[in-house]
Design a protein around this motif. Structure first.
Motif, PDB file in Angstrom:
ATOM      1  N   GLY A 123       0.798  -1.222   0.000  1.00  0.00           N
ATOM      2  CA  GLY A 123       0.000   0.000   0.000  1.00  0.00           C
ATOM      3  C   GLY A 123       0.824   1.262   0.000  1.00  0.00           C
ATOM      4  O   GLY A 123       0.293   2.362  -0.196  1.00  0.00           O
ATOM      5  N   GLY A 124       2.122   1.122   0.199  1.00  0.00           N
ATOM      6  CA  GLY A 124       2.997   2.280   0.252  1.00  0.00           C
ATOM      7  C   GLY A 124       3.443   2.752  -1.121  1.00  0.00           C
ATOM      8  O   GLY A 124       2.996   2.230  -2.156  1.00  0.00           O
ATOM      9  N   SER A 125       4.333   3.740  -1.122  1.00  0.00           N
ATOM     10  CA  SER A 125       4.804   4.351  -2.358  1.00  0.00           C
ATOM     11  C   SER A 125       6.316   4.457  -2.374  1.00  0.00           C
ATOM     12  O   SER A 125       6.958   4.551  -1.325  1.00  0.00           O
ATOM     13  N   LEU A 126       6.856   4.431  -3.576  1.00  0.00           N
ATOM     14  CA  LEU A 126       8.274   4.683  -3.810  1.00  0.00           C
ATOM     15  C   LEU A 126       8.409   5.434  -5.117  1.00  0.00           C
ATOM     16  O   LEU A 126       7.566   5.285  -6.009  1.00  0.00           O
ATOM     17  N   ARG A 127       9.491   6.186  -5.237  1.00  0.00           N
ATOM     18  CA  ARG A 127       9.787   6.875  -6.481  1.00  0.00           C
ATOM     19  C   ARG A 127      11.191   6.495  -6.922  1.00  0.00           C
ATOM     20  O   ARG A 127      12.161   6.733  -6.198  1.00  0.00           O
ATOM     21  N   LEU A 128      11.279   5.912  -8.094  1.00  0.00           N
ATOM     22  CA  LEU A 128      12.567   5.554  -8.672  1.00  0.00           C
ATOM     23  C   LEU A 128      13.021   6.639  -9.627  1.00  0.00           C
ATOM     24  O   LEU A 128      12.202   7.265 -10.298  1.00  0.00           O
ATOM     25  N   SER A 129      14.331   6.834  -9.690  1.00  0.00           N
ATOM     26  CA  SER A 129      14.924   7.787 -10.625  1.00  0.00           C
ATOM     27  C   SER A 129      16.005   7.096 -11.429  1.00  0.00           C
ATOM     28  O   SER A 129      16.670   6.185 -10.935  1.00  0.00           O
ATOM     29  N   GLY A 158      -2.689   2.542 -13.530  1.00  0.00           N
ATOM     30  CA  GLY A 158      -3.457   3.167 -12.464  1.00  0.00           C
ATOM     31  C   GLY A 158      -2.712   3.286 -11.154  1.00  0.00           C
ATOM     32  O   GLY A 158      -3.166   3.983 -10.242  1.00  0.00           O
ATOM     33  N   ARG A 159      -1.579   2.595 -11.046  1.00  0.00           N
ATOM     34  CA  ARG A 159      -0.784   2.663  -9.807  1.00  0.00           C
ATOM     35  C   ARG A 159       0.577   3.305 -10.022  1.00  0.00           C
ATOM     36  O   ARG A 159       1.088   3.987  -9.134  1.00  0.00           O
ATOM     37  N   THR A 202      17.844  -1.568  -9.332  1.00  0.00           N
ATOM     38  CA  THR A 202      17.617  -1.177  -7.950  1.00  0.00           C
ATOM     39  C   THR A 202      16.511  -2.068  -7.383  1.00  0.00           C
ATOM     40  O   THR A 202      15.492  -2.312  -8.030  1.00  0.00           O
ATOM     41  N   LEU A 203      16.728  -2.572  -6.174  1.00  0.00           N
ATOM     42  CA  LEU A 203      15.817  -3.540  -5.588  1.00  0.00           C
ATOM     43  C   LEU A 203      14.649  -2.844  -4.894  1.00  0.00           C
ATOM     44  O   LEU A 203      14.843  -1.928  -4.078  1.00  0.00           O
ATOM     45  N   VAL A 204      13.464  -3.290  -5.223  1.00  0.00           N
ATOM     46  CA  VAL A 204      12.242  -2.842  -4.548  1.00  0.00           C
ATOM     47  C   VAL A 204      11.643  -4.053  -3.843  1.00  0.00           C
ATOM     48  O   VAL A 204      11.350  -5.071  -4.481  1.00  0.00           O
ATOM     49  N   THR A 205      11.482  -3.945  -2.546  1.00  0.00           N
ATOM     50  CA  THR A 205      10.905  -5.032  -1.750  1.00  0.00           C
ATOM     51  C   THR A 205       9.640  -4.518  -1.081  1.00  0.00           C
ATOM     52  O   THR A 205       9.680  -3.536  -0.336  1.00  0.00           O
ATOM     53  N   VAL A 206       8.534  -5.189  -1.363  1.00  0.00           N
ATOM     54  CA  VAL A 206       7.255  -4.837  -0.748  1.00  0.00           C
ATOM     55  C   VAL A 206       6.913  -5.931   0.250  1.00  0.00           C
ATOM     56  O   VAL A 206       6.659  -7.081  -0.140  1.00  0.00           O
ATOM     57  N   SER A 207       6.918  -5.566   1.517  1.00  0.00           N
ATOM     58  CA  SER A 207       6.718  -6.566   2.568  1.00  0.00           C
ATOM     59  C   SER A 207       6.179  -5.892   3.820  1.00  0.00           C
ATOM     60  O   SER A 207       6.564  -4.767   4.125  1.00  0.00           O
ATOM     61  N   PRO A 208       5.309  -6.607   4.557  1.00  0.00           N
ATOM     62  CA  PRO A 208       4.763  -6.017   5.806  1.00  0.00           C
ATOM     63  C   PRO A 208       5.856  -5.731   6.824  1.00  0.00           C
ATOM     64  O   PRO A 208       6.855  -6.439   6.877  1.00  0.00           O
ATOM     65  N   SER A 259       0.402   2.465  -4.210  1.00  0.00           N
ATOM     66  CA  SER A 259      -0.405   1.269  -3.912  1.00  0.00           C
ATOM     67  C   SER A 259       0.384  -0.003  -4.196  1.00  0.00           C
ATOM     68  O   SER A 259      -0.104  -0.924  -4.854  1.00  0.00           O
ATOM     69  N   LEU A 260       1.597  -0.040  -3.704  1.00  0.00           N
ATOM     70  CA  LEU A 260       2.477  -1.175  -3.990  1.00  0.00           C
ATOM     71  C   LEU A 260       1.943  -2.467  -3.403  1.00  0.00           C
ATOM     72  O   LEU A 260       1.332  -2.481  -2.313  1.00  0.00           O
ATOM     73  N   LYS A 261       2.175  -3.549  -4.131  1.00  0.00           N
ATOM     74  CA  LYS A 261       1.722  -4.873  -3.741  1.00  0.00           C
ATOM     75  C   LYS A 261       2.925  -5.789  -3.576  1.00  0.00           C
ATOM     76  O   LYS A 261       4.004  -5.527  -4.107  1.00  0.00           O
ATOM     77  N   ASP A 262       2.708  -6.893  -2.877  1.00  0.00           N
ATOM     78  CA  ASP A 262       3.793  -7.856  -2.702  1.00  0.00           C
ATOM     79  C   ASP A 262       4.387  -8.268  -4.038  1.00  0.00           C
ATOM     80  O   ASP A 262       5.613  -8.426  -4.165  1.00  0.00           O
ATOM     81  N   GLU A 263       3.530  -8.440  -5.024  1.00  0.00           N
ATOM     82  CA  GLU A 263       3.988  -8.931  -6.321  1.00  0.00           C
ATOM     83  C   GLU A 263       4.785  -7.892  -7.115  1.00  0.00           C
ATOM     84  O   GLU A 263       5.294  -8.197  -8.191  1.00  0.00           O
ATOM     85  N   ASP A 264       4.895  -6.673  -6.595  1.00  0.00           N
ATOM     86  CA  ASP A 264       5.748  -5.672  -7.232  1.00  0.00           C
ATOM     87  C   ASP A 264       7.205  -5.829  -6.815  1.00  0.00           C
ATOM     88  O   ASP A 264       8.084  -5.141  -7.346  1.00  0.00           O
ATOM     89  N   THR A 265       7.462  -6.717  -5.868  1.00  0.00           N
ATOM     90  CA  THR A 265       8.829  -6.955  -5.423  1.00  0.00           C
ATOM     91  C   THR A 265       9.672  -7.484  -6.576  1.00  0.00           C
ATOM     92  O   THR A 265       9.318  -8.484  -7.210  1.00  0.00           O
ATOM     93  N   ALA A 266      10.775  -6.795  -6.856  1.00  0.00           N
ATOM     94  CA  ALA A 266      11.634  -7.158  -7.986  1.00  0.00           C
ATOM     95  C   ALA A 266      12.831  -6.220  -8.017  1.00  0.00           C
ATOM     96  O   ALA A 266      12.865  -5.204  -7.309  1.00  0.00           O
ATOM     97  N   VAL A 267      13.788  -6.576  -8.856  1.00  0.00           N
ATOM     98  CA  VAL A 267      14.840  -5.626  -9.207  1.00  0.00           C
ATOM     99  C   VAL A 267      14.329  -4.819 -10.395  1.00  0.00           C
ATOM    100  O   VAL A 267      13.906  -5.393 -11.404  1.00  0.00           O
ATOM    101  N   TYR A 268      14.351  -3.527 -10.271  1.00  0.00           N
ATOM    102  CA  TYR A 268      13.863  -2.629 -11.316  1.00  0.00           C
ATOM    103  C   TYR A 268      15.065  -2.072 -12.084  1.00  0.00           C
ATOM    104  O   TYR A 268      16.013  -1.554 -11.491  1.00  0.00           O
TER     105      TYR A 268
END
Length: 120
Positions: free
Chosen positions: A15-21, A65-66, A114-120, A84-93
């Motif tokens: 449910g959180g947000s991140l901004r990649l550059s 939409g996200r 860059t690693l994005v980890t979505v986890s409680p 609105s990040l979801k667990d399944e968005d976890t990946a190296v971008y």
């Protein structure tokens, strides 16, 4: 040489947000397109979003939409706002760009990821 340097990954709760550059540097005559791809463990790399030199955008269905891709031409930088990040968005971008270092050369350049980890 042309380099892409990504930043902004990290750990975020669902449910959180991140901004990649992603900033392109080096000898650059023009940039045709810039995009973001991702690769989750055990899966193939997939397109997340892309923006053309003219500003047209395209998104994977899973992020529509996200996520929002944008660019700053003056800085040769592309951004990916992820909401609105979801667990399944976890990946190296990974950032990828089609770059012309001169009027006669065309390169496809990848960033280091860059690693994005979505986890409680």
């Amino acid at each position: 040489q042309v380099q892409l340097v990504e930043s902004g990954g990290g750990l975020v709760q669902p449910g959180g947000s991140l901004r990649l550059s992603c900033a392109a540097s080096g000898i650059i005559f023009s940039i045709n397109n810039m995009g973001w791809y991702r690769q989750a463990p055990g899966q193939e790399r997939e397109l997340v979003a892309i923006v053309t030199s003219g500003g047209s955008t395209n998104y994977a269905d899973s992020v529509k939409g996200r996520f929002t891709i944008s660019k700053d031409n003056a800085k040769n930088t592309v951004y990916l706002q992820m909401n609105s990040l979801k667990d399944e968005d976890t990946a190296v971008y990974y950032c990828k760009s089609g770059v012309m270092p001169s009027t006669t050369r065309y390169l496809e350049v990848w960033g280091q990821g860059t690693l994005v980890t979505v986890s409680p």
